[in-house]
Design a protein around this motif. Structure first.
Motif: not given
Length: 87
Positions: A36-42, A26-30
């Motif tokens: 990144a998705v949060l960054g795109v939304i922001f 989870f730490a390395t993949n998810i």
């Protein structure tokens, strides 16, 4: 049925769950994908002029990351903390 005549229906588990491997996955993949998705939304919201919503969402995300870091610290140092308290 007498208490001494109980039948064992399931065998005891012999293996262990690799929890450190699951956490590492989870730490390395998810987590990077979600960040990144949060960054795109922001960035999308900020480009529309919704800066206050971006700041609010960013603050909530930072608090969430702090909780995740705290949970990770408890996962890593939990056994030593329990040993300190109860010994």
């Amino acid at each position: 049925m007498i208490a001494t005549d109980l039948i064992i229906l399931a065998a005891e588990p012999t293996g262990k769950i690799n929890t450190s491997g699951i956490v590492e996955f989870f730490a390395t993949n998810i987590a990077p994908i979600l960040l990144a998705v949060l960054g795109v939304i922001f960035i999308g919201r900020a480009s529309k002029g919704e800066v206050s919503k971006v700041l609010t969402s960013s603050a909530i995300a930072i608090v969430g990351l702090a909780f995740i870091a705290g949970a990770t610290a408890l996962f890593v140092f939990g056994e030593s903390i329990i040993d300190l308290i109860f010994n």
